[in-house]
Design a protein around this motif. Structure first.
Motif, PDB file in Angstrom:
ATOM      1  N   LYS A 249     -14.694  17.134  48.487  1.00  0.00           N
ATOM      2  CA  LYS A 249     -13.849  17.745  49.510  1.00  0.00           C
ATOM      3  C   LYS A 249     -12.412  17.569  49.039  1.00  0.00           C
ATOM      4  CE  LYS A 249     -11.887  17.471  53.946  1.00  0.00           C
ATOM      5  NZ  LYS A 249     -11.480  16.566  55.015  1.00  0.00           N
TER       6      LYS A 249
ATOM      7  N   ALA B 219     -13.752  13.819  62.580  1.00  0.00           N
ATOM      8  CA  ALA B 219     -13.571  12.404  62.254  1.00  0.00           C
ATOM      9  C   ALA B 219     -12.946  11.687  63.448  1.00  0.00           C
ATOM     10  CB  ALA B 219     -12.724  12.246  60.999  1.00  0.00           C
TER      11      ALA B 219
ATOM     12  N   THR C 181     -18.202  12.120  55.217  1.00  0.00           N
ATOM     13  CA  THR C 181     -17.138  12.084  54.214  1.00  0.00           C
ATOM     14  C   THR C 181     -16.611  10.660  54.063  1.00  0.00           C
ATOM     15  OG1 THR C 181     -15.307  12.469  55.732  1.00  0.00           O
ATOM     16  CG2 THR C 181     -16.402  14.412  54.818  1.00  0.00           C
ATOM     17  N   VAL C 182     -16.168  10.386  52.856  1.00  0.00           N
ATOM     18  CA  VAL C 182     -15.565   9.080  52.555  1.00  0.00           C
ATOM     19  C   VAL C 182     -14.367   9.299  51.634  1.00  0.00           C
ATOM     20  CG1 VAL C 182     -17.720   7.780  52.752  1.00  0.00           C
ATOM     21  CG2 VAL C 182     -17.044   8.710  50.533  1.00  0.00           C
ATOM     22  N   ALA C 183     -13.489   8.322  51.618  1.00  0.00           N
ATOM     23  CA  ALA C 183     -12.350   8.340  50.694  1.00  0.00           C
ATOM     24  C   ALA C 183     -12.671   7.448  49.504  1.00  0.00           C
ATOM     25  CB  ALA C 183     -11.105   7.846  51.416  1.00  0.00           C
TER      26      ALA C 183
ATOM     27  N   ASN D  78     -13.887  12.582  49.328  1.00  0.00           N
ATOM     28  CA  ASN D  78     -12.717  13.450  49.457  1.00  0.00           C
ATOM     29  C   ASN D  78     -11.558  12.917  48.614  1.00  0.00           C
ATOM     30  OD1 ASN D  78     -11.348  11.414  50.863  1.00  0.00           O
ATOM     31  ND2 ASN D  78     -11.956  12.196  52.856  1.00  0.00           N
TER      32      ASN D  78
ATOM     33  N   ILE E 161     -19.882   3.601  62.787  1.00  0.00           N
ATOM     34  CA  ILE E 161     -20.237   4.777  61.977  1.00  0.00           C
ATOM     35  C   ILE E 161     -21.751   4.968  62.002  1.00  0.00           C
ATOM     36  CG2 ILE E 161     -20.245   5.738  59.639  1.00  0.00           C
ATOM     37  CD1 ILE E 161     -17.634   4.097  59.159  1.00  0.00           C
TER      38      ILE E 161
ATOM     39  N   GLU F  58      -8.598  17.638  49.207  1.00  0.00           N
ATOM     40  CA  GLU F  58      -7.435  17.591  50.100  1.00  0.00           C
ATOM     41  C   GLU F  58      -6.215  17.314  49.247  1.00  0.00           C
ATOM     42  OE1 GLU F  58      -9.579  14.930  53.527  1.00  0.00           O
ATOM     43  OE2 GLU F  58      -7.403  14.914  53.500  1.00  0.00           O
TER      44      GLU F  58
ATOM     45  N   ILE G 155     -23.423  11.760  50.906  1.00  0.00           N
ATOM     46  CA  ILE G 155     -22.029  11.294  50.943  1.00  0.00           C
ATOM     47  C   ILE G 155     -21.128  12.326  50.271  1.00  0.00           C
ATOM     48  CG2 ILE G 155     -20.461   9.426  50.325  1.00  0.00           C
ATOM     49  CD1 ILE G 155     -22.870   7.559  50.116  1.00  0.00           C
TER      50      ILE G 155
ATOM     51  N   GLY H   8     -16.648  12.699  59.577  1.00  0.00           N
ATOM     52  CA  GLY H   8     -15.621  11.990  58.819  1.00  0.00           C
ATOM     53  C   GLY H   8     -15.604  10.544  59.282  1.00  0.00           C
ATOM     54  N   THR H   9     -15.558   9.635  58.334  1.00  0.00           N
ATOM     55  CA  THR H   9     -15.677   8.218  58.709  1.00  0.00           C
ATOM     56  C   THR H   9     -14.332   7.540  58.947  1.00  0.00           C
ATOM     57  OG1 THR H   9     -15.762   7.609  56.364  1.00  0.00           O
ATOM     58  CG2 THR H   9     -17.870   7.942  57.495  1.00  0.00           C
ATOM     59  N   GLY H  10     -13.243   8.235  58.696  1.00  0.00           N
ATOM     60  CA  GLY H  10     -11.920   7.639  58.854  1.00  0.00           C
ATOM     61  C   GLY H  10     -11.652   7.267  60.307  1.00  0.00           C
TER      62      GLY H  10
ATOM     63  N   LEU I  48     -16.254  19.725  60.695  1.00  0.00           N
ATOM     64  CA  LEU I  48     -16.039  18.343  60.283  1.00  0.00           C
ATOM     65  C   LEU I  48     -15.226  17.660  61.381  1.00  0.00           C
ATOM     66  CD1 LEU I  48     -15.099  17.008  56.786  1.00  0.00           C
ATOM     67  CD2 LEU I  48     -14.215  15.949  58.847  1.00  0.00           C
TER      68      LEU I  48
END
Lengths: 78, 258
Positions: free
Chosen positions: B99, B208, B43-45, B72, B30, B101, B69, B20-22, B206
């Motif tokens: 993903k 992050a 994962t990205v937002a 989410n 990263i 959420e 990639i 997770g990149t958050g 996962l």
């Protein structure tokens, strides 16, 4: 007698881009807006008044006064 | 024994860490964590675009690193928001994998199950491969599976807490009940938590915050990746039963009479 809106034939219009007001030329397409803002078109998605506009429709989607445009991409997130 | 490839929707990964990149300090952090861990899926937002100036965008960097990639729907509180976000992600990344959420509130960031299952069902009907972030409820995991999700992703603890797996028994039960891939998502604090997830039978982990906010993210990324592989192998190796009293590992036979 012409009504007010016709009297001032709109050469520009106000729209919202990512929550910010933006004055653009009337007749600008969604694709044209991205060009105007110098934004990339790969890895990007757009919504118009909360509806997703598919990339293949960007050129023919002409923006209208008051519309809310969201231009999105990926960002850090878990 | 080698780690087998895992299929998550249309993605196939050989490394069982999903990064997770958050929370990362920079794109460079990263990149270093991706390289150090060998992860193949990040994962990205989906958020409003900002002009990147002269810097490389996250999108360009991830493409250059050739990782897959996984978008989410982080930050969505309703099924409606999550569905539109998933559609935007599909449009931006040309992927049907999402993903999912749907959270209940900002304080706990715990999943909102009622909205989650509605969103999952709708997204599946729209052709998405849904990887659903959920509470560690085995029965709800089964409910998600029955609406067609491609993976069930139970939390070990709330997002960002680093509390590890608060209820290993539930994760173990989920493993017995859920037949689609099970991915431990959220709550990992350090490498041993990830090893435990895999020992309990999870298919992937996962991580992050545990990586991106570690003092040395790339080192922690490597540590967690190694732990995942260790846990994967341990789960398949067949651990010894736990005993109350000692069982000598050295035979008595041949002992000197002293």
């Amino acid at each position: 007698m012409e009504n007010t809106t016709q009297q001032f034939a709109p050469e520009t219009m106000n729209i919202w881009v990512n929550g910010e007001p933006k004055l653009i030329s009337a007749g600008t397409s969604l694709d044209g807006l991205l060009d105007l803002l110098k934004l990339p078109k790969v890895g990007v998605a757009a919504a118009l008044d909360a509806e997703v506009v598919h990339k293949r429709m960007w050129t023919e989607t002409i923006l209208a006064e008051g519309q809310r445009v969201e231009i999105l991409t990926i960002s850090q997130g878990g | 024994m080698q780690v087998e490839p895992l299929k998550l929707g249309s993605y196939i990964i050989n490394n069982r860490l999903i990064l997770g990149t958050g929370g990362a300090m920079s794109h460079e952090t990263i990149a270093e964590s991706i390289v150090a861990s060998g992860t193949e899926l990040v994962t990205v937002a989906i958020r409003r675009i900002k002009p990147t100036g002269s810097g490389q965008s996250l999108y360009d960097m991830l493409r250059e690193l050739k990782v897959q990639i996984l978008p989410n729907t982080a930050g969505c509180f309703t099924a409606k928001e999550a569905i539109v976000t998933a559609e935007l992600a599909r449009e931006a990344l040309e992927t049907n994998v999402i993903k999912l959420e749907v959270i209940a509130d900002d304080r706990t960031l715990l999943p909102q199950p009622l909205e989650l299952i509605d969103a999952a069902e709708e997204l599946v009907s729209r052709g998405f491969f849904v990887l659903a972030y959920t509470n560690d409820d085995p029965i709800f995991g089964r409910n998600l599976q029955s609406v067609g999700v491609s993976a069930v992703m139970p939390l070990g603890a709330p997002i960002g807490t680093g509390l590890g797996i608060r209820n290993p028994h539930n994760i173990s039960l989920m493993r017995e009940i859920v037949t689609v891939p099970l991915v431990l998502d959220a709550g990992i604090g350090t490498a041993s938590d990830a090893a435990l997830a895999m020992e309990l039978g999870c298919d992937a982990v996962l991580a992050a915050t545990s990586i991106t906010r570690a003092d040395s993210p790339a080192v922690m990324a490597r540590a967690i990746s190694l732990a995942i592989e260790g846990g994967y192998l341990a789960h398949r190796a067949g651990r010894v039963p736990k005993r109350r009293l000692a069982l000598a590992s050295t035979p008595d036979e041949g002992r000197a009479d002293l």
